[in-house]
Enzyme design. Structure first.
Site, short mmCIF file in Angstrom:
data_model
loop_
_atom_site.label_atom_id
_atom_site.label_comp_id
_atom_site.label_asym_id
_atom_site.label_seq_id
_atom_site.Cartn_x
_atom_site.Cartn_y
_atom_site.Cartn_z
N GLU A 183 9.59 6.05 38.00
CA GLU A 183 10.31 5.99 36.83
C GLU A 183 10.28 4.90 35.93
O GLU A 183 10.16 3.83 36.60
CB GLU A 183 11.78 6.20 37.17
CG GLU A 183 12.23 7.67 38.13
CD GLU A 183 13.67 7.60 38.02
OE1 GLU A 183 14.32 6.96 37.65
OE2 GLU A 183 13.88 8.21 39.15
N GLU B 139 16.45 7.26 45.09
CA GLU B 139 17.09 5.65 45.20
C GLU B 139 18.05 5.88 46.18
O GLU B 139 19.39 5.42 45.82
CB GLU B 139 17.35 5.56 43.67
CG GLU B 139 16.53 5.02 42.94
CD GLU B 139 17.02 4.51 41.44
OE1 GLU B 139 18.16 4.59 41.22
OE2 GLU B 139 16.10 3.98 40.47
C1 GLA Z 1 17.39 5.91 38.34
C2 GLA Z 1 17.42 7.17 38.85
C3 GLA Z 1 17.21 8.41 37.66
C4 GLA Z 1 18.07 7.71 36.44
C5 GLA Z 1 17.69 6.65 35.91
C6 GLA Z 1 18.32 6.31 34.90
O1 GLA Z 1 16.10 5.31 38.46
O2 GLA Z 1 16.73 7.47 39.84
O3 GLA Z 1 17.84 9.50 38.25
O4 GLA Z 1 19.63 7.86 36.54
O5 GLA Z 1 17.94 5.61 37.02
O6 GLA Z 1 17.80 5.01 34.32
#
Ligand code: GLA
Length: 656
Positions: free
Chosen positions: A305, A153
């Protein structure tokens, strides 16, 4: 180029971020037992492992990862290996403070959280390259390795001195001369003319509004710099494993980078998706992101995710009621995902995300979350061979451009109530509720494959994009545009007349006299519906419009709220949901686009993927759905003849 299919090999990838460094090694064996039980076939290792892999500068501690990679291989679980570069170890910031980013107020973002790296720091990049090189060299030939996941991210801004130097370099490449920069930024306003490149800084905290083109260019620059960080690491891993796909993950409607540009550099487009279980429109906002991601990927994509239960970053974090995790996961598959993964496998007991759910929650294997995960794993295994690699047909494109969003979100705008993602959501919702499948496209993409193109809002449009829209309509396409579209050129200069004259001509608008933004909760009467958020005082060209729906009452009484000239529609307000739905359904029908299924009960979503028909009940009450013909439901292995009943949050995957 390698593709997602090289990693999936006919299965839906199922698993998630696995952070075993948080646990004693005995736990790893328990993890593997439960992963197998749940049908997990893929884990992402190493996302936040830098300090463990390189506990002091130059040290290499790979033993634990060797053991894990071997364990995964022995267990038949593929590894998506992450470069750990989104969270540098504390020693990097301590020994090299210039690697730490600064915010617009000049404050350092210290270690102690994550993402505390400056994209412009040569030292950071050198260390990131070194650990990436070491990982790639060590695991290139490992049989467990299926894919690379670079960083995590990307979202860090940096207003510091090294970033300032890089920003100037980026601006020189864009503008060539200071005169061109001064002209593009309109620095004649407020005495901002630059006489030397050294005077140009990131848009740091200023007394009053920053120059908006300066801010816009800084966003573009940030996206490009982060992309450089990504491609540098990607190129390293590619050199070692040219046959393996490379990806990185985003939440595109949160701190988006320029997703269209990034997608060109990825073998696999991934996304992180966290709709709020309490949001009545959660499924729709998820569908939007899924459609956008599929369009960026131009094919199957990876749900990198999601949460099996609650997140821990909203004010109040709700769990997913029984069945919702399954429903939303299968929705992603319906809309093109060939990988259904989570943050994270085992819920942490320590650290900032210990109240964020995992596939294996604190409740353990008897917990409802794990039991539902296990059921889902079995179902994905059942349908994987039939769905992976297949495509979703769409005759409609929604145009989206991050540059237009960033420019439109500037501080000195007429209404802070106009939130670009919310406007896009409203338009996508109208189509989603009409069971019209949509792609997304960039305004400069070839649109000729679409029968209908809708533009919820593109405040900024380049000349090329405008020519593209005109050519699309000339070529027989139907275009529906929302307000605040085509206002500014790519330097955020307002187009003469307040909206590009070629577009005004396309819609039959003679003069755009004034914009009339609405207060929160305020509505404006139009014939047959109410408008929200925005309204406009526009004067049509005499006799040009084929159709005009007027405002009723108030200052704009009798003036056109909606105009149609031939196949080009202009909508100067945000119609209430039912009215926008009706308008877009009509435009689609007139363009020859049919819904996936007619007559579906409310709350039921239908999507065609390849030969399959997915039906998803987003409601808590059972519904009966009529389907044309005879099918097999792949989830239950039962025949379906003409109708079926979907229970609460029920799903059917029908093969004719
Ligand atoms: C993001 C991050 C993860 C985690 C999630 C929690 O997507 O990539 O590492 O912190 O949020 O929702």
């Amino acid at each position: 180029m390698p593709q997602l299919g090289d990693a999936t090999r006919g299965r839906v990838l199922f698993g998630g971020d696995y952070n075993p460094e948080q646990w004693p090694e005995e736990t790893w064996h328990e993890d593997v037992r439960l992963m197998k039980d749940a049908g997990v076939n893929s884990v992402t290792l190493g996302v936040f492992s830098w300090a463990k892999l390189e506990p002091e500068p130059g040290a290499r501690e790979f033993g634990w990862l060797d053991r894990l990679m071997d364990l995964m291989h022995e267990s038949g679980i593929g590894v998506v290996l992450a470069t750990p570069t989104s969270s540098p170890p504390p020693w990097l910031g301590r020994l090299h403070p210039e690697t730490l980013p600064r915010d617009a107020d000049g404050r350092i973002e210290w270690w102690g959280g994550r993402q505390h790296f400056s994209h412009s720091s040569a030292v950071y990049r050198r260390h990131a390259a070194a650990i990436t090189e070491a990982l790639a060299a060590r695991y290139a030939g490992h049989p467990a390795l299926t894919m690379w996941h670079i960083n995590n991210e990307y979202c860090t801004f940096d207003y510091g001195d090294e970033a300032a130097v890089a920003f100037r370099r980026w601006l020189r490449a864009r503008y060539g001369t200071l005169d061109a920069l001064n002209s593009a930024w309109g620095t004649a306003f407020w005495s901002q003319g630059y006489d030397t490149w050294d005077g140009v800084l990131p848009p740091r905290h200023a007394h009053y509004l920053n120059n908006p083109t300066h801010v816009l260019d800084f966003r573009r620059f940030t996206s490009d710099m982060l992309l450089e960080c990504y491609t540098a690491e990607r190129d390293i891993v590619r050199r070692h494993t040219p046959h393996l796909p490379v990806t990185t993950n985003f939440m595109p409607l949160w701190v988006g980078q320029d997703g269209w540009r990034w997608a060109e550099e990825e073998d696999v487009v991934s996304v992180d998706l966290y709709p709020d279980p309490r949001d009545p429109l959660g499924a729709q906002s998820a569908a939007l992101v899924q459609d956008l991601t599929r369009s960026q990927a131009r094919g199957p994509w990876m749900l990198m995710e999601q949460a099996a239960g609650p997140v821990n970053w909203r004010g109040v974090n709700h769990p997913k009621p029984r069945g919702l995790n399954r429903l939303w996961s299968l929705q992603a598959v319906a809309r093109g995902a060939d990988a259904v993964c989570y943050f994270q496998w085992r819920q942490s007991r320590q650290g900032a995300e210990k109240f964020h759910s995992g596939m294996l929650s604190h409740a353990g294997e008897r917990g409802r979350t794990f039991q539902e995960v296990k059921q889902l794993g079995a179902e994905l295994a059942r349908i994987g061979g039939e769905v992976t690699g297949t495509h979703i047909p769409a005759d409609i494109a929604i145009l989206h451009d991050w540059n237009a969003w960033w420019a439109g979100a500037q501080d000195g705008r007429l209404s802070t109530e106009v939130d670009h993602p919310e406007v896009v959501r409203a338009w996508h919702r109208a189509l989603w509720e009409s069971h019209l499948t949509t792609d997304f496209a960039h305004p400069e993409h070839d649109l000729s494959a679409y029968e209908l193109v809708v533009v919820p809002q593109l405040y900024l449009l380049t000349d090329t994009a405008i020519d593209n829209l005109l050519a699309y309509v000339r070529g027989g396409g139907t275009l529906v545009c929302g307000f605040l579209t085509g206002i500014a050129d790519e330097d955020d200069r307002v187009r003469p007349g307040g909206m590009d004259d070629r577009l005004r001509d396309l819609f039959g608008i003679r003069t755009l006299h004034e914009w009339w933004p609405l207060d929160p909760g305020e509505t404006v009467e139009c014939e047959g519906f109410r408008g929200t958020l925005w309204s406009e005082e526009i004067e049509p060209e005499d006799g040009a419009a084929d159709e005009a729906i007027p405002y009723k009452g108030g200052e704009l009484d009798g003036l056109a709220a909606v105009l149609r000239k031939g196949r080009a529609w202009y909508v100067s307000t945000l119609p209430e949901p039912y009215a926008l739905r009706a308008l877009l359904a009509r435009a689609a029908a007139e363009a020859g686009v049919r819904p996936v299924l007619e007559g579906l009960p409310a709350g039921v979503e239908a999507v065609r993927r390849g030969d399959l028909l997915f039906l998803l009940n987003h409601g808590r009450e059972p519904v009966t759905v009529e389907v044309p013909g005879n099918y097999d439901d792949l989830l239950t292995s039962t025949p379906v003849e003409h109708e079926l009943t979907l229970g609460r949050y029920g799903v059917a995957v029908l093969r004719p």
